[in-house]
Motif scaffolding. Structure first.
Motif, PDB file in Angstrom:
ATOM      1  N   ARG A 125       0.831  -1.207   0.000  1.00  0.00           N
ATOM      2  CA  ARG A 125       0.000   0.000   0.000  1.00  0.00           C
ATOM      3  C   ARG A 125       0.868   1.262   0.000  1.00  0.00           C
ATOM      4  N   ALA A 126       1.936   1.244   0.791  1.00  0.00           N
ATOM      5  CA  ALA A 126       2.783   2.422   0.925  1.00  0.00           C
ATOM      6  C   ALA A 126       3.406   2.818  -0.414  1.00  0.00           C
ATOM      7  N   LEU A 127       3.899   1.842  -1.169  1.00  0.00           N
ATOM      8  CA  LEU A 127       4.518   2.172  -2.447  1.00  0.00           C
ATOM      9  C   LEU A 127       3.480   2.673  -3.446  1.00  0.00           C
ATOM     10  N   VAL A 128       2.328   2.024  -3.494  1.00  0.00           N
ATOM     11  CA  VAL A 128       1.291   2.452  -4.433  1.00  0.00           C
ATOM     12  C   VAL A 128       0.813   3.860  -4.092  1.00  0.00           C
ATOM     13  N   ASP A 129       0.649   4.160  -2.814  1.00  0.00           N
ATOM     14  CA  ASP A 129       0.231   5.507  -2.412  1.00  0.00           C
ATOM     15  C   ASP A 129       1.271   6.546  -2.815  1.00  0.00           C
ATOM     16  N   LYS A 130       2.536   6.171  -2.717  1.00  0.00           N
ATOM     17  CA  LYS A 130       3.618   7.080  -3.091  1.00  0.00           C
ATOM     18  C   LYS A 130       3.560   7.380  -4.585  1.00  0.00           C
ATOM     19  N   VAL A 131       3.318   6.346  -5.383  1.00  0.00           N
ATOM     20  CA  VAL A 131       3.209   6.528  -6.833  1.00  0.00           C
ATOM     21  C   VAL A 131       1.981   7.369  -7.166  1.00  0.00           C
ATOM     22  N   ALA A 154       0.483   9.644  -5.405  1.00  0.00           N
ATOM     23  CA  ALA A 154       0.684  11.042  -5.047  1.00  0.00           C
ATOM     24  C   ALA A 154       1.573  11.760  -6.062  1.00  0.00           C
ATOM     25  N   ALA A 155       2.656  11.095  -6.473  1.00  0.00           N
ATOM     26  CA  ALA A 155       3.573  11.705  -7.436  1.00  0.00           C
ATOM     27  C   ALA A 155       2.913  11.855  -8.803  1.00  0.00           C
ATOM     28  N   GLU A 156       2.155  10.862  -9.204  1.00  0.00           N
ATOM     29  CA  GLU A 156       1.490  10.918 -10.509  1.00  0.00           C
ATOM     30  C   GLU A 156       0.415  12.001 -10.530  1.00  0.00           C
ATOM     31  N   HIS A 157      -0.268  12.179  -9.429  1.00  0.00           N
ATOM     32  CA  HIS A 157      -1.334  13.181  -9.356  1.00  0.00           C
ATOM     33  C   HIS A 157      -0.799  14.571  -9.695  1.00  0.00           C
ATOM     34  N   LYS A 158       0.430  14.849  -9.307  1.00  0.00           N
ATOM     35  CA  LYS A 158       1.030  16.154  -9.572  1.00  0.00           C
ATOM     36  C   LYS A 158       1.255  16.385 -11.058  1.00  0.00           C
ATOM     37  N   THR A 159       1.389  15.322 -11.840  1.00  0.00           N
ATOM     38  CA  THR A 159       1.617  15.472 -13.283  1.00  0.00           C
ATOM     39  C   THR A 159       0.313  15.644 -14.053  1.00  0.00           C
ATOM     40  N   GLY A 160      -0.799  15.309 -13.429  1.00  0.00           N
ATOM     41  CA  GLY A 160      -2.073  15.381 -14.118  1.00  0.00           C
ATOM     42  C   GLY A 160      -2.337  14.203 -15.027  1.00  0.00           C
ATOM     43  N   GLU A 161      -1.465  13.194 -14.977  1.00  0.00           N
ATOM     44  CA  GLU A 161      -1.602  12.008 -15.821  1.00  0.00           C
ATOM     45  C   GLU A 161      -2.162  10.841 -15.008  1.00  0.00           C
ATOM     46  N   THR A 162      -2.535   9.772 -15.702  1.00  0.00           N
ATOM     47  CA  THR A 162      -3.019   8.561 -15.036  1.00  0.00           C
ATOM     48  C   THR A 162      -2.401   7.335 -15.696  1.00  0.00           C
ATOM     49  N   GLY A 163      -2.400   6.232 -14.973  1.00  0.00           N
ATOM     50  CA  GLY A 163      -1.922   4.971 -15.528  1.00  0.00           C
ATOM     51  C   GLY A 163      -0.720   4.397 -14.808  1.00  0.00           C
ATOM     52  N   LEU A 170      11.932   6.482 -10.995  1.00  0.00           N
ATOM     53  CA  LEU A 170      10.939   7.081 -11.889  1.00  0.00           C
ATOM     54  C   LEU A 170      10.259   8.284 -11.241  1.00  0.00           C
ATOM     55  N   LEU A 171       9.952   8.160  -9.976  1.00  0.00           N
ATOM     56  CA  LEU A 171       9.213   9.226  -9.301  1.00  0.00           C
ATOM     57  C   LEU A 171      10.055  10.480  -9.086  1.00  0.00           C
ATOM     58  N   ARG A 172      11.372  10.319  -9.016  1.00  0.00           N
ATOM     59  CA  ARG A 172      12.230  11.482  -8.777  1.00  0.00           C
ATOM     60  C   ARG A 172      12.152  12.493  -9.919  1.00  0.00           C
ATOM     61  N   GLU A 173      11.969  12.005 -11.143  1.00  0.00           N
ATOM     62  CA  GLU A 173      11.971  12.907 -12.298  1.00  0.00           C
ATOM     63  C   GLU A 173      10.691  12.790 -13.122  1.00  0.00           C
ATOM     64  N   LEU A 174       9.631  12.306 -12.529  1.00  0.00           N
ATOM     65  CA  LEU A 174       8.389  12.082 -13.273  1.00  0.00           C
ATOM     66  C   LEU A 174       7.785  13.406 -13.742  1.00  0.00           C
ATOM     67  N   SER A 175       7.376  13.414 -15.006  1.00  0.00           N
ATOM     68  CA  SER A 175       6.764  14.599 -15.596  1.00  0.00           C
ATOM     69  C   SER A 175       5.768  14.149 -16.658  1.00  0.00           C
TER      70      SER A 175
END
Length: 245
Positions: free
Chosen positions: A54-60, A62-71, A187-192
């Motif tokens: 759960r912790a890793l998925v929640d981290k992903v 949160a980071a993805e939400h900032k990009t406005g993307e999904t998947g 991936l999350l460090r530089e996700l855009s």
């Protein structure tokens, strides 16, 4: 008659409600998928493993939400769970000793029948002298009590007392989990929005790992090569971006 095909048996004991099928691919929301995987991982091992997931998925998420993307979170939710719940001796024993297995067999077979399990336990199975691959052997119904005992020992999984955990196959499976966690963190460090599609492809790579034994080994090797190629693309793209700033 004999009933012994492991893949068929696992299909038989899967409940009709897809909400609790561990790795089925129905159309689900991310929350539904995560809930199903958490339930499975808790049964597979314990609540601690489910919380790690759960912790890793929640981290992903949160980071993805900032990009406005999904998947990406969906890909991580599927593939991380797959790696965490690798099919080892304890899990095979848990599936076979489950009451649903006996019920499924009774639904499929009538009259007198004998259950035989075709297995290749790494600690016991011999190897083909030509290929070096483990050879499956038939085990009779006396294995059922063994499965019940072994299933109760799942808490030993990954500890110093896990005798099965010292085999090359199990060490590789545990290594894949750590490698995936490291990959996701990178991936999350530089996700855009620009590199998001490539991130989804990288996070989905474990889905390409198939089979058991030497077949799985070959699949892992191929997947690791693909990951190395894609990571090279990911890292070079980031290098070029920094240089252009």
């Amino acid at each position: 008659r004999a009933a012994h095909d492991r893949a068929a048996v696992e299909k038989l004991i899967a409940p009709a409600d897809d909400k609790v099928v561990p790795f089925a691919r129905p159309s689900k929301t991310l929350d539904e998928l995560v809930a199903a995987r958490i339930e499975h991982l808790t049964k597979y091992q314990d609540a601690a493993l489910a919380e790690r997931y759960r912790a890793l998925v929640d981290k992903v998420r949160a980071a993805e939400h900032k990009t406005g993307e999904t998947g990406l979170a969906l890909a991580a939710a599927r593939n991380y769970a797959k790696l965490l719940a690798y099919k080892d001796e304890y899990e095979v024993a848990r599936l076979y000793s489950d009451s649903a297995f006996q019920a499924a067999i009774k639904r499929q077979f009538e009259g007198d029948y004998t259950i035989r399990f075709h297995l290749a336990p790494p600690l016991l199975a011999s190897r083909d002298p030509k290929t070096g691959h483990l050879v499956k052997h038939a085990f009779g119904p006396w294995m059922m009590p063994v499965f019940k005992v072994l299933a109760k020992l799942k808490g030993l999984r990954g500890t110093a007392f896990d005798l099965f955990g010292y085999t090359a196959e199990r060490r590789t499976e545990r290594a894949l989990i750590g490698e995936y966690e490291a990959l996701v963190n990178e991936l999350l460090r530089e996700l855009s929005p620009a590199n998001h599609p490539l991130a989804v492809k990288l996070a989905s790579l474990p889905d390409e790992i198939r089979g058991y034994g030497h077949i799985k080994d070959a699949s892992i090797e191929k997947t690791r090569r693909r990951q190395a190629e894609m990571l090279h693309q990911w890292r070079n793209a980031e290098t070029l971006r920094i240089a252009a700033e």
